[in-house]
Design a protein around this motif. Structure first.
Motif, mmCIF file in Angstrom:
data_model
loop_
_atom_site.group_PDB
_atom_site.id
_atom_site.type_symbol
_atom_site.label_atom_id
_atom_site.label_comp_id
_atom_site.label_asym_id
_atom_site.label_seq_id
_atom_site.Cartn_x
_atom_site.Cartn_y
_atom_site.Cartn_z
ATOM 1 N N TYR A 137 -5.426 0.484 -2.417
ATOM 2 C CA TYR A 137 -4.010 0.446 -2.022
ATOM 3 C C TYR A 137 -3.598 1.498 -1.000
ATOM 4 O O TYR A 137 -2.467 1.954 -0.991
ATOM 5 C CB TYR A 137 -3.124 0.533 -3.276
ATOM 6 C CG TYR A 137 -3.363 -0.622 -4.226
ATOM 7 C CD1 TYR A 137 -3.045 -1.931 -3.838
ATOM 8 C CD2 TYR A 137 -3.949 -0.424 -5.468
ATOM 9 C CE1 TYR A 137 -3.290 -2.996 -4.679
ATOM 10 C CE2 TYR A 137 -4.189 -1.492 -6.327
ATOM 11 C CZ TYR A 137 -3.863 -2.771 -5.933
ATOM 12 O OH TYR A 137 -4.096 -3.827 -6.756
ATOM 13 N N THR A 196 1.905 2.539 -8.150
ATOM 14 C CA THR A 196 0.857 2.989 -7.218
ATOM 15 C C THR A 196 0.982 4.490 -6.953
ATOM 16 O O THR A 196 -0.004 5.224 -6.949
ATOM 17 C CB THR A 196 0.968 2.231 -5.877
ATOM 18 O OG1 THR A 196 1.535 0.946 -6.094
ATOM 19 C CG2 THR A 196 -0.382 2.116 -5.204
ATOM 20 N N SER A 225 0.847 -1.188 0.000
ATOM 21 C CA SER A 225 0.000 0.000 0.000
ATOM 22 C C SER A 225 0.883 1.238 0.000
ATOM 23 O O SER A 225 2.083 1.147 0.230
ATOM 24 C CB SER A 225 -0.877 0.017 1.255
ATOM 25 O OG SER A 225 -0.053 0.087 2.407
ATOM 26 N N HIS A 261 -4.124 -2.397 4.471
ATOM 27 C CA HIS A 261 -2.891 -3.109 4.789
ATOM 28 C C HIS A 261 -2.773 -3.364 6.300
ATOM 29 O O HIS A 261 -2.488 -4.479 6.749
ATOM 30 C CB HIS A 261 -1.726 -2.246 4.294
ATOM 31 C CG HIS A 261 -0.461 -2.987 4.073
ATOM 32 N ND1 HIS A 261 0.525 -2.521 3.250
ATOM 33 C CD2 HIS A 261 0.006 -4.142 4.572
ATOM 34 C CE1 HIS A 261 1.528 -3.372 3.248
ATOM 35 N NE2 HIS A 261 1.243 -4.363 4.043
ATOM 36 N N GLN A 320 -2.816 -3.769 -10.391
ATOM 37 C CA GLN A 320 -3.114 -2.363 -10.115
ATOM 38 C C GLN A 320 -3.831 -1.669 -11.259
ATOM 39 O O GLN A 320 -4.648 -0.791 -11.048
ATOM 40 C CB GLN A 320 -1.806 -1.589 -9.845
ATOM 41 C CG GLN A 320 -1.030 -2.094 -8.650
ATOM 42 C CD GLN A 320 0.158 -1.185 -8.360
ATOM 43 O OE1 GLN A 320 -0.005 0.000 -8.107
ATOM 44 N NE2 GLN A 320 1.355 -1.734 -8.401
#
Ligand code: UDP
Length: 478
Positions: free
Chosen positions: A460, A392, A210, A465, A412
């Protein structure tokens, strides 16, 4: 001795402020669950580097929030010699399916690996208490599992690397690691496909990485600040500006971006890109698997065809000396410089290699942030990619991303919706064609960017997480 990395606690409420109400409720419940389940156990993280690379990046963030939520979390970095890191780099390469330097992973390497980790274990033995939870990150640390269990710790091994298809090359790595990993009570991968088949389903956890939207790496920056930062390090023309650029660090204290023309910044004397040309950017470690040279080649090919609106390319990576466990970095960088010298004279001035100073984590982060925000297109043309945090980060910033369809990148990005995927990372034509699309079509670029940002918020961000970690650790100590 092992290095203890200090992380400033960050209040979880800051993160909660970005999240929809139902996610805030879930996150608060997870924190309660952790407090109840962990008691006064300490959660330890052990990895191979305090900065540079995705693992260090995530540890900074998640430990800050865990600390802020009152979950006692500590971070230790392995002490090793160059021979140890040469062996673990070899492991890293083969797990990605690349023979790398082709060196052996036999009894002599095993001996040395174990010897270095014995010294590190002795260090940890004075600090870790029975019942503590230890999360070991990546192949460098796997050999600590048995010794830590013997001390009474609860041990998880998390592997951040992997390859979509196992083969004889990856097997070399797994054969080396299996005797160590088998002592861990739980094993975590970023994708299910990365787990070797001997990992039991009931010890296997899949937890994707993340990012932290509030970290200096990702926080919102005003356009003037973006330009000021890049000008200060010489990545764009600065119009004679001489002042340092001030910013706020993650913990709220002031930081300053200074001129790095001597130690970092652009590596050629062809000067920075002019203002107002679109920039194509890849930010990566100087690792062959990131294929900086291939990006250069693809960019040149695209420019030969239709000039790409005068776009320039910036390939940026860390100052090589800053990544202690990356002995190949210097070679890759010097190969890139050599390739650049052989470019045609016209295009050479449009390709820029840059080193980002590494001596200050927040300063490094804000330069990366500014570069990703300034980019017209962010590319990640990796040949192999465990997850791809750089992707990300760029998606979060609403950039159109052009990246290889492999590893975690394909989780992703849905091609054509959140970014553009290139099927064959060795196909320069395909890459050049994909690169051209968002540059030529502003509406496409805007649409991809908006979807990209939404996707990262959905999947994310750190709350997901942290919740997965709480679930895992709770299951372990139950
Ligand atoms: N990074 C950085 N400075 C650099 C190059 C990379 O801070 O000069 C960061 C990048 O922003 C990202 C991480 O290092 O957060 C790389 O993670 P990724 O998963 O993309 O690849 P890895 O390096 O772990 O293979």
């Amino acid at each position: 001795a092992m290095e203890a990395v200090r992380v400033q606690p960050v209040d979880l409420e800051r993160l909660a402020g970005l999240l929809p109400a139902d996610r805030v409720v879930r996150l608060e419940a997870a924190v309660e669950q952790a407090r109840a389940a962990f008691g006064d156990r300490v959660v330890w993280h052990v990895n191979a580097t305090a900065r540079g690379g995705g693992v260090a990046e995530m540890l900074q963030t998640l430990l800050a929030y865990a600390q802020g939520a009152g979950i006692e979390s500590r971070w230790r970095v392995l002490a090793g010699d160059p021979e140890f890191f040469a062996v673990t780099k070899r492991l890293h390469n083969v797990l990605h399916g690349e023979p790398g330097d082709g060196g052996p992973l036999g009894p002599a390497e095993r001996d040395h690996y174990e010897q270095v980790l014995r010294a590190n274990l002795a260090d940890l033995a004075g600090q870790v208490s029975p019942g503590d939870i230890v999360l070991l990150h990546d192949p460098q640390t796997a050999g600590l599992a048995a010794g830590l269990r013997a001390l009474g710790a609860r041990v998880v091994w998390r592997c951040h690397v992997g390859r979509d298809l196992a083969d004889d090359v990856t097997r070399l790595g797994w054969d080396f690691l299996r005797p160590y990993v088998s002592h861990a009570e739980a094993v975590v991968f970023s994708r299910r496909e990365y787990a070797p088949d001997w990992v039991d389903d009931d010890t296997l956890w899949v937890i994707p990485p993340s990012i932290d939207p509030l970290a200096v790496k990702n926080m919102a920056l005003a356009p003037e600040l973006v330009v000021g930062i890049l000008a200060r390090v010489g990545l764009v023309t600065d119009g004679g500006r001489e002042s340092a650029v001030d910013f706020l660090r993650r913990d709220g204290s002031p930081g300053t971006v200074r001129s790095h023309r001597r130690s970092g910044g652009l590596l050629q004397d062809t000067g920075p890109p002019p203002p107002d040309v679109p920039l194509v950017v890849q930010v990566s470690r100087w690792d062959r698997l990131k294929d900086m040279a291939g990006v250069m080649e693809g960019f040149v090919r695209a420019v030969e065809d239709d000039d790409l609106l005068g776009a320039h390319l910036v390939l940026a990576g860390p100052e090589v000396s800053g990544v202690a466990d990356d002995p190949e970095g210097a070679q890759v960088l010097s190969d890139c410089r050599e390739e650049w010298r052989h470019l045609g004279a016209a295009v050479r001035g449009r390709v820029h290699l840059a080193c980002i100073p590494m001596d200050d984590v927040d300063e490094n982060a804000i330069i990366v942030n500014a570069l990703q925000r300034y980019a017209a297109v962010v590319v990640q043309k990796s040949l192999v990619e465990g997850f791809g945090l750089t992707v990300t980060e760029a998606l979060w910033k609403g950039r159109p991303v052009v990246a290889s369809r492999l590893g975690g990148i394909q989780d992703q990005i849905v091609d054509g919706r959140d970014g553009l995927l290139v099927d064959d990372p060795y196909d320069i034509e395909e890459f050049a064609a994909a690169l051209r699309r968002p540059l030529a079509d502003a509406a496409l670029a805007a649409r991809l960017g908006a979807a990209a940002h939404a996707r990262v918020l959905e999947e994310y961000v750190g709350d997901r997480h942290l919740e997965q970690y709480v679930d895992l650790f709770s299951a372990l100590v139950r």
